[in-house]
Motif scaffolding. Structure first.
Motif, PDB file in Angstrom:
ATOM      1  N   LEU A  82       0.849  -1.187   0.000  1.00 41.65           N
ATOM      2  CA  LEU A  82       0.000   0.000   0.000  1.00 41.65           C
ATOM      3  C   LEU A  82       0.884   1.236   0.000  1.00 41.65           C
ATOM      4  N   ASN A  83       0.779   2.050  -1.024  1.00 43.05           N
ATOM      5  CA  ASN A  83       1.428   3.356  -1.071  1.00 43.05           C
ATOM      6  C   ASN A  83       0.385   4.443  -0.863  1.00 43.05           C
ATOM      7  N   VAL A  84       0.656   5.387   0.021  1.00 40.98           N
ATOM      8  CA  VAL A  84      -0.297   6.451   0.320  1.00 40.98           C
ATOM      9  C   VAL A  84       0.399   7.801   0.199  1.00 40.98           C
ATOM     10  N   GLY A  85      -0.386   8.826  -0.113  1.00 41.57           N
ATOM     11  CA  GLY A  85       0.149  10.182  -0.224  1.00 41.57           C
ATOM     12  C   GLY A  85      -0.922  11.213   0.032  1.00 41.57           C
ATOM     13  N   GLY A  86      -0.494  12.387   0.450  1.00 42.97           N
ATOM     14  CA  GLY A  86      -1.407  13.498   0.687  1.00 42.97           C
ATOM     15  C   GLY A  86      -1.039  14.682  -0.172  1.00 42.97           C
TER      16      GLY A  86
ATOM     17  N   CYS B 219      -1.775  19.052  -0.597  1.00 42.66           N
ATOM     18  CA  CYS B 219      -2.331  20.278  -0.016  1.00 42.66           C
ATOM     19  C   CYS B 219      -1.900  21.470  -0.843  1.00 42.66           C
ATOM     20  N   ALA B 220      -2.862  22.273  -1.275  1.00 44.62           N
ATOM     21  CA  ALA B 220      -2.590  23.517  -1.980  1.00 44.62           C
ATOM     22  C   ALA B 220      -3.700  24.502  -1.650  1.00 44.62           C
ATOM     23  N   GLU B 221      -3.316  25.698  -1.209  1.00 45.59           N
ATOM     24  CA  GLU B 221      -4.280  26.726  -0.800  1.00 45.59           C
ATOM     25  C   GLU B 221      -5.265  26.179   0.224  1.00 45.59           C
ATOM     26  N   ASN B 222      -4.734  25.370   1.154  1.00 51.04           N
ATOM     27  CA  ASN B 222      -5.493  24.775   2.266  1.00 51.04           C
ATOM     28  C   ASN B 222      -6.484  23.700   1.829  1.00 51.04           C
ATOM     29  N   GLN B 223      -6.554  23.393   0.531  1.00 50.34           N
ATOM     30  CA  GLN B 223      -7.435  22.336   0.053  1.00 50.34           C
ATOM     31  C   GLN B 223      -6.682  21.003   0.117  1.00 50.34           C
ATOM     32  N   LEU B 224      -7.361  19.962   0.622  1.00 50.60           N
ATOM     33  CA  LEU B 224      -6.695  18.692   0.902  1.00 50.60           C
ATOM     34  C   LEU B 224      -7.198  17.570   0.003  1.00 50.60           C
ATOM     35  N   GLY B 225      -6.286  16.689  -0.348  1.00 50.99           N
ATOM     36  CA  GLY B 225      -6.635  15.471  -1.066  1.00 50.99           C
ATOM     37  C   GLY B 225      -5.742  14.346  -0.601  1.00 50.99           C
ATOM     38  N   SER B 226      -6.261  13.132  -0.644  1.00 48.58           N
ATOM     39  CA  SER B 226      -5.451  11.957  -0.296  1.00 48.58           C
ATOM     40  C   SER B 226      -5.615  10.925  -1.393  1.00 48.58           C
ATOM     41  N   GLY B 227      -4.639  10.045  -1.483  1.00 45.42           N
ATOM     42  CA  GLY B 227      -4.701   8.990  -2.485  1.00 45.42           C
ATOM     43  C   GLY B 227      -3.858   7.812  -2.065  1.00 45.42           C
ATOM     44  N   GLY B 228      -4.148   6.660  -2.646  1.00 41.61           N
ATOM     45  CA  GLY B 228      -3.383   5.472  -2.329  1.00 41.61           C
ATOM     46  C   GLY B 228      -3.638   4.371  -3.337  1.00 41.61           C
ATOM     47  N   ILE B 229      -2.745   3.406  -3.355  1.00 44.03           N
ATOM     48  CA  ILE B 229      -2.840   2.291  -4.294  1.00 44.03           C
ATOM     49  C   ILE B 229      -2.305   1.035  -3.623  1.00 44.03           C
ATOM     50  N   ILE B 230      -2.998  -0.076  -3.848  1.00 44.98           N
ATOM     51  CA  ILE B 230      -2.553  -1.385  -3.354  1.00 44.98           C
ATOM     52  C   ILE B 230      -2.180  -2.241  -4.555  1.00 44.98           C
ATOM     53  N   ARG B 231      -0.952  -2.811  -4.501  1.00 45.49           N
ATOM     54  CA  ARG B 231      -0.471  -3.681  -5.576  1.00 45.49           C
ATOM     55  C   ARG B 231      -0.004  -5.014  -5.005  1.00 45.49           C
TER      56      ARG B 231
END
Length: 463
Positions: free
Chosen positions: A293-297, A299-311
């Motif tokens: 599992l690789n995960v990352g976050g 942030c730009a102009e206080n707006q947040l996003g997260s993502g991840g992938i399982i291989r």
């Protein structure tokens, strides 16, 4: 989510939006009155209304909310990014949020009552600015509204005229004498500031420029030069009043630049250059029978996003996700990615999982067994540890960004698209190139200090 009748939902939201107060004076209750700005953060009744919304709108089972709430966008975004406990294995805690350890103290209560304006009380950033203590003290005087300007002295009957002594056309306030006076403006324009520079209130204006480290003039950091210009203008004003000395703006600007340059030179630390090495970074396939599992976050102009992938152990895409989390900072985004990724792996029934994040802060928080339960990050760290108990074998480690391209791309997509709970069983088009690159174990060079490990991971196993 249970759907309440429209009239019931409107009644609840009316409780949240229409606020009125009454006070008790000498045992008698006054008439009710309504605040012009509605309910505000810190209002004594706001926690109870928030609990009301949580209970009746039934948010927790679907946290973070996937449907738009009937609240202003900024409040909705703040709720969406907030961590809550997923399990009942942690008891509720009564804590005083105005102290670091959660313990009530008379000192923090006094500061809350008499110095509620955080713009003038929380000035730690000011004392860290790269300038001489004289300049920093002058900045502190500005924030405390302690400059003896003509208008202030006139108001207390210490001066006959409130007019600015330099232009004699307008009242001398801090923002006028330091920025808007024709004399002061000429000094600032010498440094080629943009027109937008002459906007905003004085405290916001000073704060934004003192925190600006993005530019320099003649090798002098802008925030250093900015503090010297402020005090230089004030000293020129005093010399005009008390000594009858005048100076033209270009000459004053040159003097200020010379003093700021001298300070920067004398206080520049020149540490020895650390020897570096170039290492090759690539995404590493998990051990046999393990999933990664690789995960990352993002942030730009206080707006947040997260993502991840399982291989799988062949590098094949099993599942991936991206999510929008409202507003906050990058650590919140990284922690959301970790929690959502682990939860996804648990729901898939995986038995062996390697977890990688390019955020050292996330790894350190997971390592920290003494993280206080008053920490804002405690709920999400506790959630992750609770979820990991479902896995017979797992590892969590740090990886470089070059080995985390897929997760970072998914996190950016979540932030930009503002889509929630976007889970894909087939690889999204936006990561196909990264997937192919990782499967071929292609290397990307990275320059690191010799003291850093030559591999791209630090292991933290669940021993």
């Amino acid at each position: 989510m249970f759907n309440f009748p429209d009239h019931f939902t409107k009644l609840i939201m009316s409780c949240l939006q229409n606020v009125s107060y009454s006070t008790q004076i000498n045992g008698k209750i006054t008439n009710t009155f309504s605040p012009q700005r509605g309910i505000r953060q810190g209002d004594p009744i706001s926690p109870y209304l928030f609990i009301l919304a949580i209970e009746y709108l039934n948010l927790l089972p679907n946290w973070p909310p996937t449907d738009s709430l009937a609240l202003p966008n900024n409040i909705n975004n703040e709720i969406t990014s907030t961590f809550v406990h997923l399990s009942n294995n942690t008891p509720d805690l009564l804590a005083w949020k105005y102290s670091k350890d959660g313990v009530f103290s008379i000192k923090t209560a006094y500061n809350l009552i008499f110095n509620h304006d955080t713009e003038t009380t929380n000035l730690k950033w000011l004392w860290k600015a790269p300038a001489h203590p004289r300049e920093l003290f002058f900045l502190w005087q500005i924030f405390q509204n302690a400059l003896p300007t003509a208008k202030k002295l006139h108001n207390i009957n210490c001066l006959q005229s409130p007019l600015c002594p330099l232009c004699l056309t307008e009242e001398e306030t801090p923002i006028h004498i330091l920025r808007d006076c024709q004399f002061s403006r000429s000094v600032w324009l010498f440094f080629k500031v943009p027109p937008s520079f002459f906007h905003n209130t004085i405290q916001a204006w000073v704060k934004s420029n003192i925190k600006d480290t993005s530019s320099n003039i003649h090798n002098v950091p802008w925030n250093t030069l900015f503090s010297y210009i402020l005090r230089g203008i004030w000293l020129a004003r005093n010399n005009k009043i008390f000594q009858g000395k005048t100076v033209i703006p270009p000459a004053l600007a040159q003097q200020i630049l010379q003093k700021a340059s001298e300070y920067t030179f004398l206080n520049s630390n020149h540490p020895p250059i650390s020897p570096k090495q170039t290492i090759q970074i690539s995404w590493l396939k998990p051990k046999p029978n393990f999933y990664k599992l690789n995960v990352g976050g993002s942030c730009a102009e206080n707006q947040l996003g997260s993502g991840g992938i399982i291989r799988d152990d062949k590098g094949n895409h099993i599942i991936s996700f991206s999510h929008y989390h409202g507003t906050g900072n990058v650590i919140i985004a990284e922690l959301w990615a970790l929690q959502l990724g682990i939860k996804l792996g648990v729901n898939l029934g995986l038995q062996k999982l390697e977890i990688e994040s390019d955020s050292n802060a996330v790894i350190h928080l997971m390592e920290n067994q003494n993280l206080p339960n008053t920490s804002a990050f405690f709920p999400v760290i506790n959630n992750c540890r609770f979820l990991l108990q479902s896995l017979p074998e797992w590892e969590i480690r740090h990886c470089y960004r070059e080995a985390n391209k897929c997760a970072d791309a998914l996190a950016n997509h979540g932030r930009i698209s503002k889509l929630q709970n976007s889970v894909k069983n087939d690889p999204p088009a936006l990561i196909l190139d990264h997937l192919h690159f990782d499967q071929k174990s292609c290397h990307i060079p990275r320059s690191v200090p010799n003291s850093r490990p030559t591999t791209n991971v630090f292991a933290l196993e669940n021993s």
